[in-house]
Design an enzyme around this catalytic site. Sequence first.
Site, PDB file in Angstrom:
ATOM      1  N   GLY A 277       8.634 -19.471   0.519  1.00  0.00           N
ATOM      2  CA  GLY A 277       7.789 -20.034   1.565  1.00  0.00           C
ATOM      3  C   GLY A 277       7.222 -21.355   1.077  1.00  0.00           C
ATOM      4  O   GLY A 277       7.330 -21.705  -0.104  1.00  0.00           O
ATOM      5  N   SER A 278       6.593 -22.086   1.968  1.00  0.00           N
ATOM      6  CA  SER A 278       6.116 -23.429   1.620  1.00  0.00           C
ATOM      7  C   SER A 278       5.092 -23.422   0.496  1.00  0.00           C
ATOM      8  O   SER A 278       5.110 -24.293  -0.378  1.00  0.00           O
ATOM      9  CB  SER A 278       5.513 -24.101   2.861  1.00  0.00           C
ATOM     10  OG  SER A 278       4.473 -23.285   3.406  1.00  0.00           O
TER      11      SER A 278
ATOM     12  N   GLU B  21       4.896 -21.625  -2.035  1.00  0.00           N
ATOM     13  CA  GLU B  21       5.439 -21.242  -3.343  1.00  0.00           C
ATOM     14  C   GLU B  21       6.357 -22.307  -3.930  1.00  0.00           C
ATOM     15  O   GLU B  21       6.730 -22.213  -5.108  1.00  0.00           O
ATOM     16  CB  GLU B  21       6.230 -19.929  -3.244  1.00  0.00           C
ATOM     17  CG  GLU B  21       5.387 -18.724  -2.892  1.00  0.00           C
ATOM     18  CD  GLU B  21       5.040 -18.714  -1.420  1.00  0.00           C
ATOM     19  OE1 GLU B  21       3.835 -18.666  -1.111  1.00  0.00           O
ATOM     20  OE2 GLU B  21       5.952 -18.775  -0.579  1.00  0.00           O
TER      21      GLU B  21
ATOM     22  N   HIS C 216       5.280 -14.806   0.007  1.00  0.00           N
ATOM     23  CA  HIS C 216       4.711 -15.924   0.752  1.00  0.00           C
ATOM     24  C   HIS C 216       3.415 -15.526   1.447  1.00  0.00           C
ATOM     25  O   HIS C 216       3.434 -14.880   2.497  1.00  0.00           O
ATOM     26  CB  HIS C 216       5.720 -16.437   1.769  1.00  0.00           C
ATOM     27  CG  HIS C 216       5.226 -17.587   2.596  1.00  0.00           C
ATOM     28  ND1 HIS C 216       4.552 -18.650   2.050  1.00  0.00           N
ATOM     29  CD2 HIS C 216       5.307 -17.829   3.927  1.00  0.00           C
ATOM     30  CE1 HIS C 216       4.245 -19.506   3.015  1.00  0.00           C
ATOM     31  NE2 HIS C 216       4.686 -19.026   4.160  1.00  0.00           N
TER      32      HIS C 216
ATOM     33  N   GLU D 158      10.864  -9.707   2.745  1.00  0.00           N
ATOM     34  CA  GLU D 158      10.003  -9.397   1.603  1.00  0.00           C
ATOM     35  C   GLU D 158      10.044  -7.926   1.186  1.00  0.00           C
ATOM     36  O   GLU D 158       9.883  -7.614   0.003  1.00  0.00           O
ATOM     37  CB  GLU D 158       8.565  -9.826   1.918  1.00  0.00           C
ATOM     38  CG  GLU D 158       8.357 -11.331   1.948  1.00  0.00           C
ATOM     39  CD  GLU D 158       8.605 -11.958   3.306  1.00  0.00           C
ATOM     40  OE1 GLU D 158       8.259 -13.132   3.482  1.00  0.00           O
ATOM     41  OE2 GLU D 158       9.153 -11.264   4.208  1.00  0.00           O
TER      42      GLU D 158
ATOM     43  N   GLY E 268       7.953   8.481   0.164  1.00  0.00           N
ATOM     44  CA  GLY E 268       8.424   8.914   1.469  1.00  0.00           C
ATOM     45  C   GLY E 268       8.590   7.775   2.447  1.00  0.00           C
ATOM     46  O   GLY E 268       9.050   7.981   3.566  1.00  0.00           O
TER      47      GLY E 268
ATOM     48  N   HIS F 122       3.202  18.341   1.792  1.00  0.00           N
ATOM     49  CA  HIS F 122       3.547  17.513   2.948  1.00  0.00           C
ATOM     50  C   HIS F 122       2.905  18.021   4.231  1.00  0.00           C
ATOM     51  O   HIS F 122       2.659  17.259   5.153  1.00  0.00           O
ATOM     52  CB  HIS F 122       5.068  17.468   3.117  1.00  0.00           C
ATOM     53  CG  HIS F 122       5.541  16.446   4.115  1.00  0.00           C
ATOM     54  ND1 HIS F 122       6.822  16.430   4.625  1.00  0.00           N
ATOM     55  CD2 HIS F 122       4.895  15.410   4.710  1.00  0.00           C
ATOM     56  CE1 HIS F 122       6.942  15.428   5.489  1.00  0.00           C
ATOM     57  NE2 HIS F 122       5.797  14.800   5.556  1.00  0.00           N
TER      58      HIS F 122
END
Length: 539
Positions: A42-43, A45, A87, A64, A413, A294
């Site tokens: 991204g800009s 980075e 980003h 991502e 999960g 669960h």
Amino acid sequence: MTGPVPLAVVQAIAPSTTVTVRDAVVDLMRRFGMTSVFANPGSTELPMFRDFPSDFRYILGLQEASVVGMADGYAQATRNASFVNLHSAAGVGNAMGNIFTAHKNRTPMVITAGQQARPILPFDPFLSSAQATELPKPYVKWSIEPARAQDVPLAIARAYYLAMMPPRGPVLVSVPVDDWDQPAELVPGKVVSTELRPQPAVLQQIGDALDASDRPALVVGAAVDRDNAWNDIVALAEAHNARVFAAPMSGRCSFPEDHRLFAGFLPAMRERIVELLRGHDLILAVGAPAFTYHVEGAGPHIPAGARLCQLTEDPDTAAWAPVGISAVGSIRQGVVDLLARPGRKERPLPPARVAAPRVEPSPLMSAAFALQTLAEVRKPEDIVVEEAPSARPVMQAYLPMTRSETFYTMDSGGLGYGMPAAVGVALGKPGSRVICLVGDGSSMYSIQALWSAAQLRLPITFVILNNSRYAALQDFAPVFGFSATDVVQGTELPDIDFPSLAKGMGCAARRVSDAGELRDVLAHALDSRAPNVVEVRIA
């Protein structure tokens, strides 16, 4: 690579040279062995990657969540923290599902996230992260946006040490875009111990209980394999003739599933756990919570007359355990200490696990036949990365894992982990054949990972079990009051053309509906040493 580079490495930059934040961070990454950068750019980075070092590699993910999944698999495969670049708020938000999985997997990971330039932060600029340190919580061990540019290298050093400290996990450092060219100082090398031995007095209580028991059972979890304690746990089970169960929802295989003492898999249901452990007077959970549930249950957590002990690297897990004795510290060191105790009781061998019956081919191929065939084609050293929730019980019956570091799945999960994690594992274990076993529904969460596998020419066979539905949800619906004839909304997945998707991303692909063709197709894909997709149509 099997771990970080020794910290005594000579600094790469001469003291007389002007050092920037970028220089200092690159120097740290090199010394920590984090020279593979998993990222989606991204800009904010871009300045980090100017003059990108020739000994580093940039692993591009197309979304991502795929980036973090690849980094997770790589960190687990190399036993060292991986380096991730995301980003700003949008990128971290897209990645949160797999950050949550990395947290549950106890995967060490240093995440840097871009931030807008410091002078315009008061004006709420476009693509800024208003609460950068709060966004990833509570699923990172630590997060910070350093107060000054000069503090960024120290923050990343601290992040690495915290990520590697048990229980391991992801951390995040938010870095404003204008920090990278600011002057800084190199961070001195140091050694930080990350192996904590369990308290001897508590471990002695556990050892005494184990020695006194007549019918002990071990419940092993992912931390056994993470902490390199596979051989030690096998020796402990054999020393006591103890039956060994796999803990519910474990993300790794921690005991050979063809071993005479292996008793099978515990489900994430309280009553069923108690039923399966009935008859044992001591239950020792090693490297696993006691226990993961669960669905809501009732009654006792362990059978009547049994005693519960636990060896865990996580103090939080020890704190919420409902009963028993808990020792906290290194799994491997704790098991080694238990093995060192003299005078073990003689016990007869417990009953052996009953093998699953052989499955024969049928016009509509079953998941059992598909996985039985895969087991016959696969070599024991081939690595399986799995994300096929509805087929997992079938996999546990027909595709046994028998070696350390040959099975990875998600402790969380959450879906979207398996396909990118397979890419990361293949990068972290070069030369190994990797099988990504994934459901049709699961595959669509991070299907972009196929492109990365193709670009990197990795030896991964993606086996997609396609039953055209979210079968796990349909199977689970009766727990919540659905009848056999009720329609479960949102669970049908017709008309997905996986070979076309795969070929569009650069992977060879085949669809198999005929049971008679499956063996040859799988064997060819595994032998090709290139990424392949095999869509298996199952009933």
